[in-house]
Scaffold this active site. Structure first.
Site, short mmCIF file in Angstrom:
data_model
loop_
_atom_site.label_atom_id
_atom_site.label_comp_id
_atom_site.label_asym_id
_atom_site.label_seq_id
_atom_site.Cartn_x
_atom_site.Cartn_y
_atom_site.Cartn_z
N LYS A 287 51.66 12.49 61.86
CA LYS A 287 51.45 11.11 62.34
C LYS A 287 51.05 11.11 63.82
O LYS A 287 50.30 10.24 64.27
CB LYS A 287 52.72 10.29 62.14
N THR B 232 53.60 8.35 45.35
CA THR B 232 54.85 7.57 45.38
C THR B 232 54.59 6.10 45.06
O THR B 232 55.53 5.32 44.98
CB THR B 232 55.53 7.67 46.76
N GLY B 233 53.34 5.74 44.89
CA GLY B 233 53.01 4.35 44.55
C GLY B 233 53.06 4.17 43.04
O GLY B 233 53.08 5.14 42.28
N TYR C 266 55.37 15.49 58.68
CA TYR C 266 55.23 14.03 58.79
C TYR C 266 55.11 13.63 60.26
O TYR C 266 54.14 12.96 60.64
CB TYR C 266 56.47 13.38 58.15
N ASN D 41 46.65 7.32 45.49
CA ASN D 41 46.66 8.47 44.58
C ASN D 41 47.90 8.45 43.68
O ASN D 41 48.12 9.37 42.91
CB ASN D 41 46.58 9.80 45.34
N ASN E 260 39.02 10.84 57.44
CA ASN E 260 38.15 10.18 56.45
C ASN E 260 38.13 8.67 56.63
O ASN E 260 37.07 8.05 56.54
CB ASN E 260 38.60 10.54 55.02
N ARG F 70 31.43 4.23 60.31
CA ARG F 70 30.16 3.94 59.64
C ARG F 70 30.00 2.44 59.37
O ARG F 70 28.93 1.88 59.52
CB ARG F 70 30.09 4.71 58.31
P1 NAD Z 1 55.40 4.64 50.05
O1 NAD Z 1 55.65 6.07 49.77
O2 NAD Z 1 56.01 3.63 49.15
O3 NAD Z 1 53.85 4.33 50.10
C1 NAD Z 1 52.87 5.28 50.42
C2 NAD Z 1 51.70 5.08 49.48
O4 NAD Z 1 50.67 6.01 49.83
C3 NAD Z 1 52.07 5.36 48.01
O5 NAD Z 1 51.52 4.37 47.20
C4 NAD Z 1 51.42 6.72 47.75
O6 NAD Z 1 51.13 6.93 46.39
C5 NAD Z 1 50.21 6.65 48.64
N1 NAD Z 1 49.69 7.96 49.04
C6 NAD Z 1 50.40 9.02 49.52
N2 NAD Z 1 49.57 10.04 49.80
C7 NAD Z 1 48.31 9.62 49.49
C8 NAD Z 1 47.02 10.22 49.56
N3 NAD Z 1 46.85 11.49 49.97
N4 NAD Z 1 45.96 9.49 49.16
C9 NAD Z 1 46.10 8.22 48.71
N5 NAD Z 1 47.30 7.60 48.61
C10 NAD Z 1 48.39 8.30 49.02
O7 NAD Z 1 55.85 4.40 51.56
P2 NAD Z 1 55.94 3.08 52.43
O8 NAD Z 1 57.32 2.93 52.88
O9 NAD Z 1 55.26 1.95 51.74
O10 NAD Z 1 55.08 3.51 53.70
C11 NAD Z 1 53.73 3.10 53.87
C12 NAD Z 1 53.22 3.64 55.19
O11 NAD Z 1 54.01 3.15 56.27
C13 NAD Z 1 53.25 5.17 55.29
O12 NAD Z 1 52.09 5.60 55.96
C14 NAD Z 1 54.46 5.43 56.13
O13 NAD Z 1 54.34 6.63 56.86
C15 NAD Z 1 54.49 4.23 57.05
N6 NAD Z 1 55.86 3.98 57.52
C16 NAD Z 1 56.79 3.46 56.68
C17 NAD Z 1 58.08 3.27 57.15
C18 NAD Z 1 59.15 2.69 56.27
O14 NAD Z 1 60.29 2.60 56.72
N7 NAD Z 1 58.89 2.25 55.08
C19 NAD Z 1 58.41 3.61 58.46
C20 NAD Z 1 57.43 4.16 59.27
C21 NAD Z 1 56.15 4.32 58.81
#
Ligand code: NAD
Ligand code: UDP
Length: 332
Positions: A151, A39-40, A147, A36, A101, A108
């Site tokens: 999770k 943050t991407g 968060y 979406n 979802n 499915r």
């Molecule tokens: P990030 O914020 O760069 O990436 C998250 C991505 O998810 C982004 O592209 C954002 O736009 C997208 N997004 C957020 N909400 C959304 C939604 N409702 N629908 C569709 N897309 C959505 O973070 P990251 O560091 O790349 O983390 C990726 C995953 O790994 C996350 O789930 C995070 O919780 C998990 N994680 C990351 C870390 C870390 O240190 N980087 C540690 C523990 C867990």
């Protein structure tokens, strides 16, 4: 070498997601990147757009989606405390509705699903280092709860879909991961310190700087995620993925300053509420079950990450650094 699969990566345009999409394409798979763009960034996957096996879908995981896929990596969720606390209700929705979802999609299609869980499920841990058997110490109604509890609930849903409907699940508990493609204004400590150092600002230490984290370089993490997905169906996790070398935030600041050497100072800001005091993964399970150990240590990973941010800042001027200043003032 690898059987060709159609793989969905939710959050695929984010920091970790974009590296994962890249690696899966290198392995010959078809990759659907769903995001979406909260943050991407499109820029994170721009170099993949010409690959005929790659496609991008703008979609929010809180809404159902129907696709034909063999594997799902569910990474959609902002990971930086600054971003997940910006709209905490949507963070809960993303974690819970998004999980429902994607699990429905897995049910499915019969796809395997890997959930990007987190060391935050351990909260502010009173067991150290943290093994997967530790149930955690989480404040259920503090500012991090959207968060952490989101999770935790997502893990619950995975196990309920597994027991009730036979969905093949894999849960990775990811510890602090860093590297190129973090947002310069992401708010997490590694990107903050590097951007501050490169822009000649003070490095903002929250609290005394004695709290610890263990930092994993992104390529190691991606390797662990793919090994977990490819593991035997009996392996559900949760499995910790992280680099067990632990540092105080003061030590991290020193390391960044050693490499950037801009004559910067450190300044101290209040510690955010419920900030975990210590964090280090016990990765024995990942070693035993996946044969996985991280290979890139902090000094090497920092060189690569600093190089990345140097280029980004050269291209973008000081705009990011100014945004960062605003965030630091807001959190003060
Ligand atoms: P990030 O914020 O760069 O990436 C998250 C991505 O998810 C982004 O592209 C954002 O736009 C997208 N997004 C957020 N909400 C959304 C939604 N409702 N629908 C569709 N897309 C959505 O973070 P990251 O560091 O790349 O983390 C990726 C995953 O790994 C996350 O789930 C995070 O919780 C998990 N994680 C990351 C870390 C870390 O240190 N980087 C540690 C523990 C867990
Ligand atoms: N932190 C800091 N200065 C910053 C950003 C973060 O001292 O500019 C601290 C933060 O308080 C925490 C640690 O660094 O103790 C890691 O923070 P981050 O947001 O990167 O990740 P998390 O707290 O989710 O592990």
């Amino acid at each position: 070498m690898f059987a060709h699969k159609r793989v969905l990566v939710t959050g695929g345009a984010g920091f970790i997601g974009s590296h994962l999409c890249e690696r899966l394409l290198e392995q010959g798979h078809e990759v659907i990147c769903l995001d979406n763009f909260f943050t991407g960034q499109k820029q994170n996957v721009a170099h993949l757009r010409d690959n005929p096996r790659f496609e991008v879908i703008r979609h929010d995981v809180t809404e159902p989606i129907n696709l034909e896929v063999d594997e799902i990596y569910n990474l959609a969720c902002p990971a930086s405390p600054v971003h997940y606390q910006f709209d905490p209700v949507h963070t809960v929705r993303t974690n819970v509705m998004g999980m429902l979802n994607t699990l429905d999609l897995a049910r499915r299609t019969g796809a395997k699903i890997l959930q990007a869980s987190t060391s935050e499920v351990y909260g502010d841990p009173d067991v150290h280092p943290q093994p997967e058997t530790y149930w955690g110490h989480v404040n259920p109604n503090g500012p991090r709860a959207c968060y952490d509890e989101g999770k935790r609930c997502a893990e619950t849903l995975c196990f309920d879909y597994h027991r009730q409907f036979g969905v093949k699940i894999k849960i990775a508990r990811i510890f602090n991961t860093y590297g190129p493609r973090m947002l310069p204004n992401d708010g997490r400590v590694v990107s903050n310190f590097i951007v501050q150092a490169l822009s000649g600002k003070d490095l903002t230490l929250y609290g005394s700087g004695q709290q610890t984290r263990s930092f994993c370089y992104v390529s190691d993490l991606v390797d662990g995620l793919i090994r977990l997905m490819n593991s035997d169906d009996s392996v559900t996790g949760p499995i910790n993925l992280g680099n067990p070398n632990e540092f105080t935030m003061l030590q991290l600041a020193e390391k960044v300053l050693e490499q950037v050497g801009n004559g910067n100072k450190t300044s101290f800001l209040p510690l955010p509420q419920d900030d975990p005091r210590q964090r280090q993964p016990n990765i024995q399970l990942a070693k035993d079950v996946l044969g996985w150990v991280p290979t890139i240590q902090l000094d090497t990973g920092l060189v690569k990450t600093i190089d990345y941010f140097r280029t980004v800042l050269q291209n973008a001027g000081q705009a990011y650094a100014e945004q960062l200043d605003l965030r630091a003032r807001k959190s003060a």
